[in-house]
Design a protein around this motif. Structure first.
Motif, PDB file in Angstrom:
ATOM      1  N   ILE A  26       0.837  -1.117  -0.039  1.00  0.00           N
ATOM      2  CA  ILE A  26       0.057  -0.013  -0.029  1.00  0.00           C
ATOM      3  C   ILE A  26       0.730   1.162  -0.022  1.00  0.00           C
ATOM      4  O   ILE A  26       1.982   1.111   0.798  1.00  0.00           O
ATOM      5  CB  ILE A  26      -0.887   0.058   1.261  1.00  0.00           C
ATOM      6  N   TRP A  27       0.490   2.091  -0.980  1.00  0.00           N
ATOM      7  CA  TRP A  27       1.208   3.470  -0.939  1.00  0.00           C
ATOM      8  C   TRP A  27       0.435   4.416  -0.712  1.00  0.00           C
ATOM      9  O   TRP A  27      -0.596   4.747  -1.256  1.00  0.00           O
ATOM     10  CB  TRP A  27       1.758   3.452  -2.409  1.00  0.00           C
ATOM     11  N   ARG A  34       4.781  12.718  -3.951  1.00  0.00           N
ATOM     12  CA  ARG A  34       5.418  11.421  -3.376  1.00  0.00           C
ATOM     13  C   ARG A  34       4.223  10.383  -2.860  1.00  0.00           C
ATOM     14  O   ARG A  34       3.266  10.620  -2.590  1.00  0.00           O
ATOM     15  CB  ARG A  34       6.389  11.854  -2.117  1.00  0.00           C
ATOM     16  N   LEU A  35       4.910   9.204  -2.858  1.00  0.00           N
ATOM     17  CA  LEU A  35       4.235   7.928  -2.600  1.00  0.00           C
ATOM     18  C   LEU A  35       4.958   7.261  -1.559  1.00  0.00           C
ATOM     19  O   LEU A  35       6.219   6.793  -1.798  1.00  0.00           O
ATOM     20  CB  LEU A  35       3.773   7.049  -3.805  1.00  0.00           C
ATOM     21  N   ASP A  36       4.370   6.884  -0.315  1.00  0.00           N
ATOM     22  CA  ASP A  36       5.241   6.222   0.701  1.00  0.00           C
ATOM     23  C   ASP A  36       4.699   4.902   0.947  1.00  0.00           C
ATOM     24  O   ASP A  36       3.580   4.728   1.202  1.00  0.00           O
ATOM     25  CB  ASP A  36       5.185   7.375   2.021  1.00  0.00           C
ATOM     26  N   LEU A  37       5.671   3.905   1.044  1.00  0.00           N
ATOM     27  CA  LEU A  37       5.221   2.566   1.413  1.00  0.00           C
ATOM     28  C   LEU A  37       4.651   2.488   2.817  1.00  0.00           C
ATOM     29  O   LEU A  37       5.238   3.128   3.669  1.00  0.00           O
ATOM     30  CB  LEU A  37       6.238   1.765   1.188  1.00  0.00           C
ATOM     31  N   VAL A  38       3.434   2.126   2.957  1.00  0.00           N
ATOM     32  CA  VAL A  38       2.617   1.967   4.346  1.00  0.00           C
ATOM     33  C   VAL A  38       3.024   0.619   5.140  1.00  0.00           C
ATOM     34  O   VAL A  38       3.252  -0.244   4.483  1.00  0.00           O
ATOM     35  CB  VAL A  38       1.090   1.911   3.974  1.00  0.00           C
ATOM     36  N   ASP A  39       3.159   0.873   6.384  1.00  0.00           N
ATOM     37  CA  ASP A  39       3.609  -0.007   7.133  1.00  0.00           C
ATOM     38  C   ASP A  39       2.115  -1.284   7.233  1.00  0.00           C
ATOM     39  O   ASP A  39       1.122  -0.647   7.505  1.00  0.00           O
ATOM     40  CB  ASP A  39       3.576   0.365   8.736  1.00  0.00           C
ATOM     41  N   LEU A  44      -3.010  -0.103  11.725  1.00  0.00           N
ATOM     42  CA  LEU A  44      -4.383  -0.041  11.706  1.00  0.00           C
ATOM     43  C   LEU A  44      -5.038   0.523  10.304  1.00  0.00           C
ATOM     44  O   LEU A  44      -6.093  -0.051   9.733  1.00  0.00           O
ATOM     45  CB  LEU A  44      -5.222   0.786  13.018  1.00  0.00           C
ATOM     46  N   LEU A  45      -4.487   1.450   9.852  1.00  0.00           N
ATOM     47  CA  LEU A  45      -4.725   2.036   8.589  1.00  0.00           C
ATOM     48  C   LEU A  45      -4.806   1.105   7.416  1.00  0.00           C
ATOM     49  O   LEU A  45      -5.650   0.713   6.605  1.00  0.00           O
ATOM     50  CB  LEU A  45      -4.315   3.185   8.245  1.00  0.00           C
ATOM     51  N   ALA A  46      -3.494   0.323   7.465  1.00  0.00           N
ATOM     52  CA  ALA A  46      -3.283  -0.853   6.430  1.00  0.00           C
ATOM     53  C   ALA A  46      -4.370  -1.677   6.627  1.00  0.00           C
ATOM     54  O   ALA A  46      -4.671  -2.383   5.489  1.00  0.00           O
ATOM     55  CB  ALA A  46      -1.938  -1.267   6.536  1.00  0.00           C
ATOM     56  N   ARG A  47      -4.600  -2.161   7.669  1.00  0.00           N
ATOM     57  CA  ARG A  47      -5.677  -3.369   7.908  1.00  0.00           C
ATOM     58  C   ARG A  47      -6.862  -2.884   7.474  1.00  0.00           C
ATOM     59  O   ARG A  47      -7.794  -3.675   6.861  1.00  0.00           O
ATOM     60  CB  ARG A  47      -5.789  -3.834   9.246  1.00  0.00           C
ATOM     61  N   SER A  48      -7.316  -1.722   7.813  1.00  0.00           N
ATOM     62  CA  SER A  48      -8.642  -1.040   7.337  1.00  0.00           C
ATOM     63  C   SER A  48      -8.748  -1.230   5.586  1.00  0.00           C
ATOM     64  O   SER A  48      -9.629  -1.644   5.079  1.00  0.00           O
ATOM     65  CB  SER A  48      -8.907   0.246   8.007  1.00  0.00           C
TER      66      SER A  48
END
Length: 429
Positions: free
Chosen positions: A237-238, A250-255, A259-263
């Motif tokens: 996810i970016w 810019r696009l940042d690779l997300v952890d 919680l945001l990535a899981r959502s």
């Protein structure tokens, strides 16, 4: 700000007898699939729809290491017979224009693929929004039409203050036009219809509500597991950071463990089910609306190589194009151990304020920054650049990666300062 991108566990597959993969309507300049297959020692067949679009579009004879090229005319039977003779064991769409044809070919060859009857759900952003809203999922209100009158009537009835006008075909290289008044829609309508026809061969447009919030690119692969339902897996996810005028900066690779990535992953998995994705890669553009949560803007059932793919693989273990190829192979998933990670990855999108050329000395300064791991091919010494006029016309991309966020932020600020100092003035004396 880059986040710690601890890897999601990749999957390996049991050995497969497949050695030849067909790529249907590959993008002209994207060699990602052909390169991924070449690395595996497999053969790649480019299936080119004929006649070619007029004006020439993205399905001309492609670059890349394709071992065979098959021209598809009006007869599916002839194309399938030719692919059988080449021992094709998997089929992928190489572009949005190839999605339905790829699904029809896969069905005829009895290979994994989504249902061609529902291909519109995977290629039409208006149909996607309607399907999600009908199922109770968050998506922008919209109308899909060829009629300016109908679009204006919908806008008045919906009482939406800020709308976006764009082609209904996903993947169209056209920036949406923000429309605050009826006159904005009227002014943009004719040009947008022409651009839609150039890309997709029809004039259908989508007028949708503009949703506030940060944009995310959610990449996934879906495996057609033997004896069970499709398995969706979000790979990366970016998070997009935009300039004040809305252009991506810019696009940042997300952890992936936050919680945001899981959502976003949970929402995306439900989207893939509703859109009928049975196998293959999908890239979803999602806006996270305050107090409403994720909302799909578009889903593209195509993988595209990016300058950040090597950094992604080093950080997470995911192989953008290789995993897309694996997703259509008739094999069962086997989990592997977690891949060690910790590196942050940032895709820096460059904006040229005017036409010019890349300054060789300043480009060397960029390349010498310790966290720069890739400079895309558009940025070579004295290469011509055109003024950036929107997201589709960025001057180039610089990929940053490192263990410390602070080091990446320093490099990012230096690159932006070099843009101001004359990065695009290499041809001037």
């Amino acid at each position: 700000m880059a986040t710690n991108a601890t890897a999601v566990t990749p999957l390996v597959r049991r050995p497969t007898a497949v050695e030849t993969v067909a790529i249907v309507a590959p993008h002209r300049d994207d060699t990602g699939y052909a390169d991924a297959l070449h690395r595996r020692g497999w053969r790649s067949v480019a299936v080119i729809p004929q006649p070619l679009p007029d004006p020439p579009g993205r399905t001309t004879v492609p670059a890349g290491r394709y071992t065979s090229v098959v021209a598809h005319t009006t007869g599916l039977r002839h194309t399938v017979k030719r692919l059988r003779s080449l021992d094709v064991g998997a089929v992928l769409a190489g572009s949005e224009q190839g999605v339905e044809l790829a699904e029809r070919i896969a069905r005829k060859l009895a290979l994994p693929g989504s249902a061609p009857e529902t291909a519109q759900l995977r290629t039409d952003r208006g149909a996607q929004a309607a399907a999600l809203r009908a199922a109770g999922l968050n998506a922008p209100r919209s109308v899909r039409t060829e009629s300016l009158r109908e679009a204006l009537q919908w806008r008045d009835f919906s009482q939406i203050d800020l709308c976006e006008l764009l082609p209904d075909a996903v993947g169209a290289p056209v920036d949406p036009v923000l429309c605050r008044r009826r006159g904005d829609i009227v002014a943009a309508w004719t040009v947008m219809r022409r651009l839609a026809h150039q890309f997709a061969g029809h004039h259908r447009l989508v007028l949708r509500e503009h949703l506030p919030g940060r944009h995310y690119l959610v990449h996934s692969v879906t495996h057609a597991c033997l004896g069970g339902p499709p398995e969706h897996r979000v790979t990366d996810i970016w998070a997009q950071t935009s300039t004040p005028n809305g252009w991506p900066a810019r696009l940042d690779l997300v952890d992936p463990h936050g919680l945001l990535a899981r959502s976003l992953s949970l929402y995306t998995t439900r989207v893939l089910d509703l859109l009928g994705v049975a196998c293959g890669p999908t890239t979803c553009r999602v806006v996270n609306v305050p107090e409403r949560g994720p909302a799909l803007l578009s889903a593209r059932p195509v993988a595209m190589a990016t300058p950040a793919d090597d950094a992604l693989r080093a950080s997470t273990g995911w192989d953008r194009m290789g995993d897309a190829v694996d997703s259509v192979l008739p094999s069962d998933p086997l989990p592997t151990a977690d891949v060690p990670s910790g590196h942050h990855v940032v895709r820096t999108l460059l904006h040229a304020p005017h036409d010019g050329a890349v300054h060789p000395l300043l480009l060397r300064v960029v390349a010498a920054l310790p966290t720069v791991v890739r400079i895309d091919d558009r940025l070579s010494p004295l290469a011509a650049v055109r003024a950036t006029t929107g997201p589709a016309t960025v001057a180039g991309e610089v990929v940053l990666s490192g263990a410390k966020t602070a080091d990446i932020e320093v490099a990012y600020r230096v690159i932006r300062a070099l843009e101001t100092a004359g990065l695009y003035e290499g041809g001037r004396r």
